[in-house]
Write a protein that holds these residues in place. Structure first.
Motif, mmCIF file in Angstrom:
data_model
loop_
_atom_site.group_PDB
_atom_site.id
_atom_site.type_symbol
_atom_site.label_atom_id
_atom_site.label_comp_id
_atom_site.label_asym_id
_atom_site.label_seq_id
_atom_site.Cartn_x
_atom_site.Cartn_y
_atom_site.Cartn_z
ATOM 1 N N UNK A 50 41.892 31.142 47.190
ATOM 2 C CA UNK A 50 43.330 31.049 46.885
ATOM 3 C C UNK A 50 44.165 31.761 47.948
ATOM 4 N N UNK A 51 43.690 32.932 48.384
ATOM 5 C CA UNK A 51 44.440 33.668 49.421
ATOM 6 C C UNK A 51 44.511 32.856 50.709
ATOM 7 N N UNK A 73 35.010 43.461 35.667
ATOM 8 C CA UNK A 73 33.669 43.356 36.234
ATOM 9 C C UNK A 73 32.674 42.716 35.254
ATOM 10 N N UNK A 74 32.861 41.396 35.002
ATOM 11 C CA UNK A 74 31.836 40.681 34.238
ATOM 12 C C UNK A 74 30.700 40.358 35.221
ATOM 13 N N UNK A 75 29.648 41.150 35.185
ATOM 14 C CA UNK A 75 28.661 41.214 36.276
ATOM 15 C C UNK A 75 28.401 39.895 37.018
ATOM 16 N N UNK A 76 27.912 38.887 36.297
ATOM 17 C CA UNK A 76 27.521 37.637 36.968
ATOM 18 C C UNK A 76 28.694 36.883 37.560
ATOM 19 N N UNK A 77 29.887 37.121 37.030
ATOM 20 C CA UNK A 77 31.068 36.388 37.507
ATOM 21 C C UNK A 77 31.798 37.116 38.622
ATOM 22 N N UNK A 78 31.549 38.424 38.748
ATOM 23 C CA UNK A 78 32.364 39.235 39.650
ATOM 24 C C UNK A 78 32.318 38.744 41.102
ATOM 25 N N UNK A 79 31.117 38.549 41.626
ATOM 26 C CA UNK A 79 30.992 38.136 43.025
ATOM 27 C C UNK A 79 31.541 36.742 43.268
ATOM 28 N N UNK A 80 31.362 35.837 42.302
ATOM 29 C CA UNK A 80 31.909 34.484 42.454
ATOM 30 C C UNK A 80 33.440 34.558 42.393
ATOM 31 N N UNK A 81 33.939 35.448 41.541
ATOM 32 C CA UNK A 81 35.388 35.645 41.439
ATOM 33 C C UNK A 81 36.004 36.097 42.757
ATOM 34 N N UNK A 82 35.250 36.837 43.553
ATOM 35 C CA UNK A 82 35.767 37.243 44.868
ATOM 36 C C UNK A 82 36.039 36.010 45.731
ATOM 37 N N UNK A 83 35.184 34.987 45.591
ATOM 38 C CA UNK A 83 35.394 33.746 46.359
ATOM 39 C C UNK A 83 36.595 32.973 45.835
ATOM 40 N N UNK A 84 36.811 33.039 44.527
ATOM 41 C CA UNK A 84 37.979 32.370 43.960
ATOM 42 C C UNK A 84 39.241 32.989 44.583
ATOM 43 N N UNK A 85 39.250 34.336 44.647
ATOM 44 C CA UNK A 85 40.400 35.016 45.241
ATOM 45 C C UNK A 85 40.543 34.649 46.721
ATOM 46 N N UNK A 86 39.427 34.669 47.448
ATOM 47 C CA UNK A 86 39.488 34.374 48.892
ATOM 48 C C UNK A 86 39.994 32.954 49.121
#
Ligand code: COA
Length: 387
Positions: free
Chosen positions: A350-351, A335-348
């Motif tokens: 790729x999925x 949970x690197x605060x500023x990156x966390x929400x953007x990281x969810x999009x990276x996962x989405x």
């Protein structure tokens, strides 16, 4: 208004990255996203930078300019704007970027999120992360994110007869999924016994109920429908976006476990996307503490109040009825605060492109992404996918 598509995504590993600086992390994620999108940096027309705490942790403000400069796009003189909404900064930045495209002003936008949290010595980080709370009425009196989550957990568990095992199952699931994610902070699988017997942090929450302190960066490239069609890009559509605010301090809210912002943003996002909960293939939830994972399942509509415990033993697993946090979630991906929400999009991204190997959600069509600020003062929900 134009539809918005994700055309590229990239992230650094999340974790304790002592040898990497804030700017290096941002640049790595940004360049990966640009490369993945197959565009040139000169194609980007505006940059939204998501960050929460660099001012007080790293002594660095002006994050938009920092990311723009060190990503090598300063000479293009495009606007670079920082979005700050605590731990929901990532979701909020993507929403603003999407709106910028929908307005017709831009066709290609980058969203980059970054946080560098592990350079602080000892328990100072607890005070710094408490700045996302109400400093005058919560943190001043000794409340921390962990202690407020613990109070919420106590009341919730007592009112609905939920035992510690249900909370532990959220973390067991996150660690199992993270063991299949090369970018995750923790790749160790944990048993229910390990999750329940870990070092206490704030009763009833222990180390395995808490997301860690993390460094990391994530970036995505968004494009308009016109750009995607013209360049014949097979992008992933953002079907909808919604956000909602709540009282900053937990004691002002209607109950200790009401996450109204999640409920309102979730309902709005589903309505805007014309998508039913049954259509959602997987969800990335903001489980900074295991208790929030359970409550979010309820507020977002996957379970009745007090009944998330019925989902966490089987349904949230990969292959279950509603897989939760295939990335490993905040607990284990990090949970690197500023990156966390953007990281969810990276996962989405790729999925939905079927690029997730062992942790792939089979036949994934729609993802629900929930980015939440602190103890729930704001939520941003996106539905990603579909035609
Ligand atoms: N889950 C699992 N392991 C963890 C962990 C976590 N959340 N946090 C730390 N660890 C591990 C470390 O990797 C380290 O392992 P090692 O000895 O094998 O290297 C060990 O525990 C000790 O790490 P340390 O950094 O000293 O932990 P800590 O006791 O200082 O911090 C917490 C633990 C839970 C207090 C800290 O992670 C925390 O504050 N988390 C919550 C952050 C937060 O509030 N986020 C949301 C804000 S809204």
């Amino acid at each position: 208004m134009s539809d918005v598509y994700i055309i590229g995504a990239g992230e650094t590993k999340f974790g304790e990255l002592w040898e990497r600086s804030l700017r290096e992390l941002a640049v790595e994620a940004g360049l990966k996203a640009i490369e993945n999108a197959g565009i040139f940096s000169r194609d980007i027309q505006v940059l939204y930078g998501s960050n929460s705490l660099a001012g007080i942790i790293n002594g660095q403000e002006n994050i938009g300019a920092l990311i723009s400069d060190f990503s090598g796009i300063a000479e293009n003189h495009i606007p670079a704007i920082r979005v700050e909404a605590s731990t929901a900064s990532g979701g909020a930045a993507v929403r603003q970027a999407g709106l910028a495209i929908k307005s017709g002003e831009y066709d290609v936008v980058m969203v980059g999120g970054v946080e560098k949290m592990t350079d602080v010595y000892g328990s100072e980080i607890i005070d710094l992360t408490s700045s996302v709370l109400d400093r005058e009425w919560e943190a001043f009196f000794g409340a921390t994110p962990a202690s407020l989550a613990a109070i919420t957990a106590r009341k919730y568990m007592a009112d609905f007869g939920v035992d510690k095992e249900a909370l532990a199952m959220m973390s067991v699931n996150d660690h199992l999924n993270a063991s299949k994610n090369p970018d995750a902070q923790f790749k160790n699988r944990i048993s229910v016994e390990q999750a329940m017997g870990a070092t206490p942090v704030a009763e009833p929450l222990n180390l395995m109920d808490c997301s860690p302190v993390s460094d990391g960066a994530a970036a995505i490239i968004l494009a308009s429908e016109k750009y995607v069609k013209k360049n014949k890009i097979d992008g992933i559509r953002i079907a909808s976006s919604a956000d909602a605010q709540d009282y900053l301090a937990v004691h002002s809210r209607k109950s200790l476990y009401a996450l109204d912002s999640a409920r309102i943003a979730g309902k709005s996002a589903l309505e805007k996307a014309h998508v039913k909960l049954d259509d959602i293939s997987f969800a990335e939830l903001h489980d900074s503490y295991s208790i929030y994972g359970l409550i979010e399942l309820e507020e977002l509509g996957f379970a009745e109040r007090g009944h998330a415990k019925d989902l966490v033993f089987d349904d949230i697993k990969l292959g279950g009825r509603i897989p939760v946090n295939p990335s490993g979630g905040l607990k284990a991906k990090g949970n690197p605060f500023g990156a966390t929400g953007v990281g969810q999009f990276v996962e989405a991204y790729r999925q939905l492109k079927s690029k997730c190997g062992e942790r792939q959600v089979k036949g994934a069509k729609y993802a629900l992404l929930h980015s939440m600020a602190g103890t729930g003062s704001m939520s941003v929900v996106h539905i990603v996918g579909g035609e």
